[in-house]
Design an enzyme around this catalytic site. Structure first.
Site, short mmCIF file in Angstrom:
data_model
loop_
_atom_site.label_atom_id
_atom_site.label_comp_id
_atom_site.label_asym_id
_atom_site.label_seq_id
_atom_site.Cartn_x
_atom_site.Cartn_y
_atom_site.Cartn_z
N GLU A 460 -2.97 -4.96 -1.92
CA GLU A 460 -1.90 -5.96 -1.92
C GLU A 460 -2.41 -7.37 -1.66
O GLU A 460 -1.91 -8.34 -2.24
CB GLU A 460 -0.83 -5.58 -0.90
CG GLU A 460 0.03 -4.40 -1.31
CD GLU A 460 -0.65 -3.05 -1.17
OE1 GLU A 460 -0.13 -2.05 -1.72
OE2 GLU A 460 -1.72 -2.99 -0.50
N HIS A 530 8.87 4.10 2.67
CA HIS A 530 9.52 3.63 1.44
C HIS A 530 10.94 3.14 1.73
O HIS A 530 11.78 3.13 0.83
CB HIS A 530 9.58 4.75 0.39
CG HIS A 530 8.24 5.24 -0.03
ND1 HIS A 530 7.55 6.20 0.68
CD2 HIS A 530 7.44 4.89 -1.07
CE1 HIS A 530 6.39 6.44 0.09
NE2 HIS A 530 6.30 5.65 -0.98
#
Length: 729
Positions: A460, A530
């Site tokens: 990321e 998530h």
């Protein structure tokens, strides 16, 4: 052996503890005769100019140290020991054509690129006339837009990923010339420097991975003075960085001694020429000295033995260069002394000028946080006129269609991240194509090509950092973070790089970056990794815009505005809403956009105001219908953007209803609802007939089992109960 590489075994010149022997150059000692012959290859005036520049750099250190002791400079970062290597390498570099991401020891390089000593002293004293930052950054944090010296940040190693993104943008721009707000040179390179301690940072290694994989024209310069503050190089890594990087295919490594001018000049020029010729990235490993402590806050005599310091002083680069110039007959002792005196006098005059320059006006501190930091957002647009024949698009499809529209109109937009492409080019015609784990970017690669929609490593910080570098070149990158839960490795690039660029450069640089992130829970099975929200953490970061739409039309309108903003945008797309028919709308007409900082009234009401955003907008609307059956008329406000948020709309509503309930999906403690509640309490206190109330997730993570998830995240019944309690106060 690659061009520019240095012969010799890995063990040559090594001490038992794994550090390099600082007394022996890696290629062996030069004789005095060979040094004279090496210098003879260069123009006398250039040699004298480089000696003068090195002396000037050292004199600036000394002057700043004196001023710091007098409390007229407030921090000091010595650069001494690096002067000769940087002056030598600078001959092969081109200000205004190449791009530079230096670190705070690069004073000599920056002087060689054309920045004046007075400009450096203006920064040291914190003057409003400081051309690099207007008094906002500490000394030796360079920045010069005309010379392509990118505004410098302080976190060690974080500049490496933007540098790679900058080089990546240069390659794209060479094939897409004449894009507005951009420029490119055909054989430009990107220079990035750091110390040997900073190569311990993961962002350095992530940047090497991409620079080598894409064969980018990036020149790394690692200045190795043996210490990261007080931590020895041997405590940082099992071997010097020039050994550790050997596994990176395509990276040419050049080793140099920073006290040997001719070596640095010759090998530096060859390394630069190789990168400039398109042969891939290069790394210069330069051994330098550190005659002064790490900074004004450090004292190296506390951790370095006197013998070590004395041995290092014996090959101080400026003294060594002077001896070589004297031996070669380029200068005599009187001329050398005169140059040193002149450097001191020039810095004294520059210091007097800097001390007499104006100081920043405190009223200017909020300028350049954003492109229009203090501007009032435009009026909230009316919803598009209903068309019963129009196709209803769920948010995922609306965002995909908006991306197609925006990319067709602007070649500066590039979409990249994990899994965002359709497929490898070799099989693209044989498969359906992926286009992201939620299918939002499906078809972009197929339509616009792999240069504009492509996959990245699963990293990321790499994704966002490269986006920062591309944005600095005037592109409009659109990196995707696949799940908000995994955004944290990119926090350095978001918080320390992207969000600070405009402010820290006093408006000289900007970062027009749109980071799309799938966020939120209500997934039934998303679990801890998530289902996070956490928008309040980023709302705490000045210089970062945050959008959090709750339906398709607003997602399109906000995305259109995001690409016009000129600043970094965190565009949060709720995963639960991607396929919800209740959040579907016809595609808004071209030109319809939603300004940041303008919310909307989802449902008018009289008895209380409910402020919310994201997935809890629909949840609150359902609660309002149940409340209406009991005679409670709730007004629902969707903020649509978190930073900035629509204070005026909330205040006007609270003035009519006299009660406020804030509903959000994130945890209660420290959630953004606390900011809304605090602001209303402070500014609308006399309009309130009851305490401001919040409904939010429990202060836990989100669980996997549906019964636990329902207990953790706000539900319709929670909103109904809180509203009923509030209206009865």
């Amino acid at each position: 052996m690659r061009e520019g590489a240095v012969a010799g075994t890995a063990a040559a010149g090594r001490q038992p503890d794994g550090t390099g022997d600082r007394r022996v150059p890696p290629a062996g000692r030069r004789s005095r005769r060979s040094r004279r012959q090496a210098l003879a290859a260069y123009d006398r005036d250039e040699l004298v100019a480089d000696f003068r520049l090195a002396c000037l750099s050292r004199a600036l250190d000394d002057r700043e140290i004196i001023l710091q002791k007098q409390s007229r400079v407030f921090f000091q970062i010595p650069v001494s020991g690096h002067e000769i290597a940087l002056a030598a390498v600078a001959h092969a570099l081109r200000p205004g054509s190449d791009w530079f991401f230096p670190y705070y020891r690069d004073r000599a390089l920056v002087l060689a690129l054309g920045v004046s000593p007075t400009a450096m002293l203006l920064q040291a004293v914190g003057s409003a006339d400081d051309p690099a930052s207007g008094g906002r950054q500490m000394p030796c944090h360079w920045g010069d837009a005309a010379r392509h010296i990118v505004t410098q940040s302080s976190p060690t190693g974080s500049q490496c990923l933007p540098a790679v993104g900058c080089a990546e943008a240069g390659r794209y721009l060479a094939r897409h010339r004449q894009l507005p707000g951009t420029s490119v040179e055909g054989d430009e390179l990107t220079y990035v420097s750091l110390g040997e301690g900073a190569v311990s940072e993961g962002e350095f290694w992530e940047s090497l991975n991409t620079a080598c994989r894409l064969h980018l024209p990036v020149l790394y310069l690692v200045a190795d003075n043996g210490y990261a503050i007080s931590v020895r190089a041997a405590d940082q890594a099992p071997a010097p960085v020039w050994e550790l990087v050997r596994g990176f295919r395509g990276l040419a490594v050049t080793r140099m001694d920073g006290w040997d001018y001719a070596m640095c000049r010759e090998r530096g020029a060859k390394a630069v020429a190789r990168v400039r010729a398109g042969e891939g990235p290069g790394l210069l490993h330069v051994r330098v000295t550190r005659p002064y402590s790490h900074s004004a806050a450090d004292s190296q005599v506390k951790y370095r033995a006197a013998g070590e310091l004395a041995a290092e002083a014996a090959h101080d680069p400026i003294d060594t260069f002077e001896r070589q110039l004297l031996a070669a007959g380029v200068l005599d002792a009187e001329q050398a002394a005169a140059i040193r005196r002149a450097a001191v006098e020039e810095t004294m005059a520059g210091a007097d000028e800097a001390l007499g320059a104006p100081r920043p006006d405190p009223a200017t501190v909020t300028r350049h946080v954003l492109a229009q930091a203090n501007a009032t957002p435009g009026p909230a647009p009316a919803p598009p006129a209903p068309d019963p024949q129009a196709e209803m698009l769920v948010p995922a499809d609306a965002i995909r269609q908006a991306l197609h529209e925006l990319m067709a109109a602007d070649e500066r937009i590039r979409v990249f991240g994990e899994d965002v492409a359709d497929a490898d080019d070799e099989v693209l015609d044989q498969v359906e194509g992926k286009g992201g784990v939620f299918g939002v970017t499906r078809g972009l690669q197929r339509r616009f090509g792999s240069a504009r929609c492509y996959n990245t490593p699963l990293a990321e910080s790499n994704i966002v950092g490269r986006g920062v570098g591309q944005a600095l070149r005037g592109l409009r990158p659109c990196p995707e973070i696949q799940f908000f839960d995994y955004i944290w490795p990119a926090m350095q690039q978001l918080r320390s790089e992207a969000a600070t660029i405009r402010w820290r450069s006093n408006g000289a640089f900007s970062c027009p970056l749109v980071i799309r992130v799938a966020v939120g829970g209500y997934l039934t099975g998303g679990a801890i990794w998530h289902s996070q929200s956490g928008e309040s953490i980023f709302a705490h970061t000045p210089g970062l815009l945050i959008a959090f739409p709750s339906r398709a039309r607003d997602a399109v309108g906000l995305l259109r505005s995001a690409f016009e903003a000129g600043d970094p945008v965190l565009f949060l797309e709720h995963k639960h809403l991607y396929r919800q028919r209740s959040a579907a709308d016809p595609m808004p007409p071209p030109g319809w956009s939603v300004p940041f900082g303008r919310g909307t009234v989802v449902r008018p009401g009289r008895h209380l105001t409910v402020v919310t955003w994201g997935a809890t907008v629909a949840l609150s609307a359902q609660a309002a219908e149940l409340l209406a059956a009991d005679g409670v008329d709730a007004e629902i406000i969707d903020l649509r953007t978190i930073s900035p948020w629509d204070r005026d709309l909330v205040a006007e509503s609270v003035a009519r209803t006299s009660r406020l309930l804030v509903v959000h999906e994130d945890t209660l403690t420290g959630g953004f609802g606390a900011e809304v509640a605090a602001w209303v309490t402070e500014h609308c206190f006399w309009d309130l007939d009851a305490p401001v109330t919040r409904v939010a997730a429990t202060d836990t993570f989100v669980a996997y089992a549906p019964t636990l998830e329902n207990a953790i995240l706000p539900q319709v019944d929670d909103v109904v109960a809180a509203a009923n309690r509030l209206v009865r106060v």
